[in-house]
Motif scaffolding. Structure first.
Motif, short mmCIF file in Angstrom:
data_model
loop_
_atom_site.label_atom_id
_atom_site.label_comp_id
_atom_site.label_asym_id
_atom_site.label_seq_id
_atom_site.Cartn_x
_atom_site.Cartn_y
_atom_site.Cartn_z
N ALA A 191 0.94 -1.18 0.01
CA ALA A 191 0.02 0.01 -0.04
C ALA A 191 1.04 1.36 -0.06
O ALA A 191 0.50 2.16 -0.60
CB ALA A 191 -0.88 -0.02 1.18
N LEU A 192 1.93 1.30 0.76
CA LEU A 192 2.90 2.21 0.84
C LEU A 192 3.51 2.73 -0.44
O LEU A 192 3.58 3.95 -1.00
CB LEU A 192 3.81 2.15 2.05
CG LEU A 192 5.04 3.14 2.29
CD1 LEU A 192 4.31 4.63 2.70
CD2 LEU A 192 5.80 2.76 3.39
N LEU A 193 3.97 1.63 -1.12
CA LEU A 193 4.52 1.68 -2.51
C LEU A 193 3.62 2.43 -3.41
O LEU A 193 3.74 3.27 -3.95
CB LEU A 193 5.01 0.39 -3.01
CG LEU A 193 5.83 0.29 -4.19
CD1 LEU A 193 7.12 0.95 -4.14
CD2 LEU A 193 5.71 -1.34 -4.69
N GLY A 194 2.13 1.98 -3.52
CA GLY A 194 1.29 2.65 -4.38
C GLY A 194 0.96 3.80 -4.03
O GLY A 194 0.76 4.76 -4.88
N ALA A 195 0.98 4.19 -2.53
CA ALA A 195 0.43 5.45 -2.29
C ALA A 195 1.51 6.59 -2.69
O ALA A 195 1.26 7.70 -2.87
CB ALA A 195 0.14 5.62 -0.78
N SER A 196 2.91 6.42 -2.62
CA SER A 196 3.80 7.40 -2.51
C SER A 196 4.62 7.28 -3.51
O SER A 196 5.91 7.88 -3.35
CB SER A 196 4.84 6.99 -1.11
OG SER A 196 5.41 5.56 -1.50
N GLY A 197 4.18 7.12 -4.87
CA GLY A 197 5.02 7.10 -6.02
C GLY A 197 5.69 8.46 -6.26
O GLY A 197 5.40 9.63 -5.94
N ASN A 198 7.03 8.70 -6.40
CA ASN A 198 7.88 9.64 -6.82
C ASN A 198 8.15 10.51 -5.53
O ASN A 198 8.22 11.73 -5.89
CB ASN A 198 7.20 10.35 -7.99
CG ASN A 198 7.15 9.38 -9.15
OD1 ASN A 198 7.93 8.35 -9.28
ND2 ASN A 198 6.11 9.44 -10.12
N SER A 199 7.65 10.19 -4.28
CA SER A 199 7.67 11.27 -3.25
C SER A 199 9.08 11.64 -3.05
O SER A 199 9.86 10.67 -3.10
CB SER A 199 7.03 10.34 -2.03
OG SER A 199 7.55 11.57 -1.01
N PRO A 200 9.43 12.82 -2.92
CA PRO A 200 10.58 13.42 -2.72
C PRO A 200 11.21 13.08 -1.23
O PRO A 200 12.43 12.98 -0.87
CB PRO A 200 10.71 14.95 -2.67
CG PRO A 200 8.86 15.14 -2.47
CD PRO A 200 8.43 14.09 -3.11
N ASP A 201 10.46 12.31 -0.40
CA ASP A 201 10.75 11.91 1.02
C ASP A 201 11.89 10.74 0.94
O ASP A 201 12.53 10.49 1.95
CB ASP A 201 9.70 11.59 1.84
CG ASP A 201 8.81 12.54 2.42
OD1 ASP A 201 8.75 13.67 1.93
OD2 ASP A 201 7.78 12.47 3.04
N TYR A 202 11.81 10.20 -0.22
CA TYR A 202 12.79 8.82 -0.43
C TYR A 202 13.86 9.03 -1.12
O TYR A 202 14.94 8.16 -1.45
CB TYR A 202 12.01 7.64 -0.65
CG TYR A 202 10.61 7.56 0.06
CD1 TYR A 202 10.86 6.72 1.26
CD2 TYR A 202 9.35 8.04 -0.39
CE1 TYR A 202 9.45 6.36 2.04
CE2 TYR A 202 8.31 7.67 0.45
CZ TYR A 202 8.36 7.02 1.42
OH TYR A 202 7.18 6.86 2.25
N ALA A 203 13.96 10.29 -1.95
CA ALA A 203 15.01 10.73 -2.93
C ALA A 203 16.33 10.55 -2.38
O ALA A 203 17.31 9.87 -3.04
CB ALA A 203 14.39 12.09 -3.41
N ALA A 204 16.59 10.87 -1.22
CA ALA A 204 17.95 11.07 -0.91
C ALA A 204 18.37 9.18 -0.21
O ALA A 204 19.58 9.14 -0.80
CB ALA A 204 18.24 11.81 0.50
N ALA A 205 17.60 8.56 0.19
CA ALA A 205 18.00 7.32 0.36
C ALA A 205 18.10 6.60 -0.80
O ALA A 205 19.11 5.88 -0.83
CB ALA A 205 16.73 6.69 1.16
N LEU A 206 17.32 6.77 -1.74
CA LEU A 206 17.62 6.20 -3.11
C LEU A 206 18.72 6.56 -3.96
O LEU A 206 19.34 5.75 -4.39
CB LEU A 206 16.12 6.32 -3.98
CG LEU A 206 15.04 5.63 -3.43
CD1 LEU A 206 13.77 6.13 -4.04
CD2 LEU A 206 15.02 3.94 -3.66
N ALA A 207 19.02 7.80 -3.76
CA ALA A 207 20.22 8.17 -4.28
C ALA A 207 21.38 7.75 -3.91
O ALA A 207 22.56 7.33 -4.35
CB ALA A 207 20.21 9.75 -4.40
#
Ligand code: DHB
Length: 488
Positions: A191-207
């Motif tokens: 559900a979280l994956l589906g709700a939060s597409g492209n959210s900047p909140d995770y950008a730093a961790a992904l980078a």
């Protein structure tokens, strides 16, 4: 197994790198590197190509979990179709294997073994492949390691989505049709994956992990009994179970990468009963703050005692579930708390239903005062194994030196925080059995209603008499997936 850095090295040699730079992202899918598997589903044997343990990020910290297993029907490499799909149009089914917020390896299509005497059933992944879906099963870090604390698991799922989108042209399946699936903690993350597409909140961790720099929104979500909205789940639990003082709790542990559950019975003491009331008293203010409406547009609210239209709505969903079961021939005559007249379920004795379902967790159900819950460990940090994540449990803490998790970390694990704020998936299928006591019925109802109120397509039901579990209705799940994927 891939050798991600060889590609980078070759690219560097070709373009004469000065400073070491990732001119070619290392997580490039290689379609020629596979094993062949024969699978049998419902008596039909077919071939798939297996691409296993593909690391999804350039700089993994727990590579065994930051990986995906991809399975593709062999037919797609020969220009053939499977059911309504071709290599270009096949949706990508993304079943995570997460349970108990523990670390999870990517899934495989090996048969599930049923109860003794029952022959092995095909796994969810094998059935999906038989229907023509491409399957990508992502691993994810979990709460038991210092680098697996929140939000690691969702970051890993997003990295897997980005890997699939980055490699869309190199593999069969349509990365614009990714359909996530999970159960319990895995349902919450789906559900979280589906709700939060492209959210900047995770950008730093992904980078930081070197995830592909592409979008991570998905097409659709399937979630079974999602253990989500954790910061409100304690009060939601007592809204439902306050007054039920006997419990049968389940201790979760991990054995050989399998989540193990053990039942322990008991009764709440006077202090726990007072705590239950205090938690229940918090729920109406939260529920009312959401300003939810039922499908007819009527407001869903609660008075300070926890009664009102929201409660009536939850009851109506359980009654609808009983009606569906009755229509399907289930014998409900032994249930004194259900009023059935002339083939119609007319009413429910709510307190009796709740007592029959039974309390499984002690108050607070999720943020344990002694930091003893799995969720306390989820919200730890690299240096602190367990933390609180609600102010009530922090105030009433009984563990030496306990701290409270950063609010941003807690938010990053809650699908509710991102619906309509980030790029939220268009299609949802949410199931929560009427016998499930792992979280309050209010939690999936709030999730589904919030999505519906914001205009997302939600197929929501509370399957009759189903306990905490998932993937029990694969024919319906895959029919829904095919329907939403082929709709004009
Ligand atoms: C799961 C079950 C729980 O009761 C919980 O609090 C967290 C996760 C699970 O089955 O994944």
């Amino acid at each position: 197994m891939q050798f991600p850095f060889l590609g980078t090295l070759a690219a560097c040699l070709l373009v004469a790198c000065g400073t070491p730079q990732l001119s070619t992202p290392p997580m490039q899918f290689d379609p020629s590197h596979y094993q062949t598997r024969q699978l049998t589903v419902a008596g039909q044997t077919f071939t798939v190509r297996a691409y296993e343990n593909l690391v999804t990020v350039a700089r993994p910290v727990e590579a065994a979990y930051q990986a995906v297993n991809i399975y593709v029907p062999e037919a797609y490499f020969h220009g053939q179709s499977v059911g309504p799909f071709t290599a270009q149009t096949a949706p990508i089914f993304l079943p995570n294997q997460i349970g108990g917020y523990m670390p999870a390896k990517p899934g495989t299509p090996t048969a599930r073994t049923g109860p003794p005497g029952e022959s092995a059933r095909a796994s969810t992944i094998a059935v999906a492949l038989s229907k023509g879906f491409v399957v990508a099963s992502p691993g994810a870090r979990g709460r038991t390691t210092p680098t697996g604390k929140a939000p690691a698991a969702i970051v890993d799922l997003k990295a897997a989505v980005r890997y699939l989108r980055f490699n869309d042209a190199r593999m069969p399946g349509d990365a614009e049709k990714i359909i996530s699936n999970g159960t319990s903690a895995g349902g919450a993350l789906s559900a979280l994956l589906g709700a939060s597409g492209n959210s900047p909140d995770y950008a730093a961790a992904l980078a930081a992990l070197g995830a592909a720099d592409v979008r991570d929104d998905i097409f659709a979500v399937s979630a079974y009994c999602p253990i989500t909205n954790l910061e409100h789940a304690d009060s939601a639990y007592e809204w439902l179970f306050s007054g039920v003082n006997d419990y049968k709790k389940i201790d979760i542990s991990m054995l050989d990468f399998q989540v193990q559950r053990k039942e322990v019975a008991g009764s709440l003491g006077a202090e726990q009963i007072r705590l239950s009331s205090a938690l229940k008293a918090q729920f109406p203010a939260y529920l009312n703050s959401l300003a939810l409406r039922d499908p007819q547009g009527q407001p869903l609210a609660l008075d300070s005692a926890g009664n009102g239209s929201f409660q009536a709505y939850v009851q109506s969903l359980v009654i609808a579930s009983a009606q569906t079961a009755l229509n399907a021939g289930t014998d409900l005559s032994g249930l004194a708390w259900l009023t059935v007249q002339g083939g119609v379920v007319r009413g429910i004795d709510w307190d009796a239903y709740v007592r029959t379902a039974g309390r499984m967790k002690l108050p607070p159900a999720f943020d344990a005062l002694d930091l003893g819950s799995g969720e306390n460990q989820l919200f730890g940090t690299a240096s602190v194994d367990k933390q609180h994540f609600t102010s009530l449990a922090t105030q009433r803490n009984t563990a030496p030196g306990a701290t409270q998790a950063d609010a941003q970390m807690v938010k990053q694990m809650n699908a509710m925080a991102y619906i309509g704020v980030a790029r939220t998936a268009a299609h949802w299928r949410i199931r929560h059995g009427t016998k499930d006591r792992d979280t309050s019925l209010a939690i999936p109802v709030i999730l589904a209603t919030t999505l519906q109120n914001q205009g997302y397509a939600v197929d929501f039901a509370l399957p009759w008499d189903v306990p905490h579990s998932g993937d029990y209705d694969l024919a319906e799940l895959f029919a829904w997936m095919a329907r939403i994927s082929t709709a004009p």
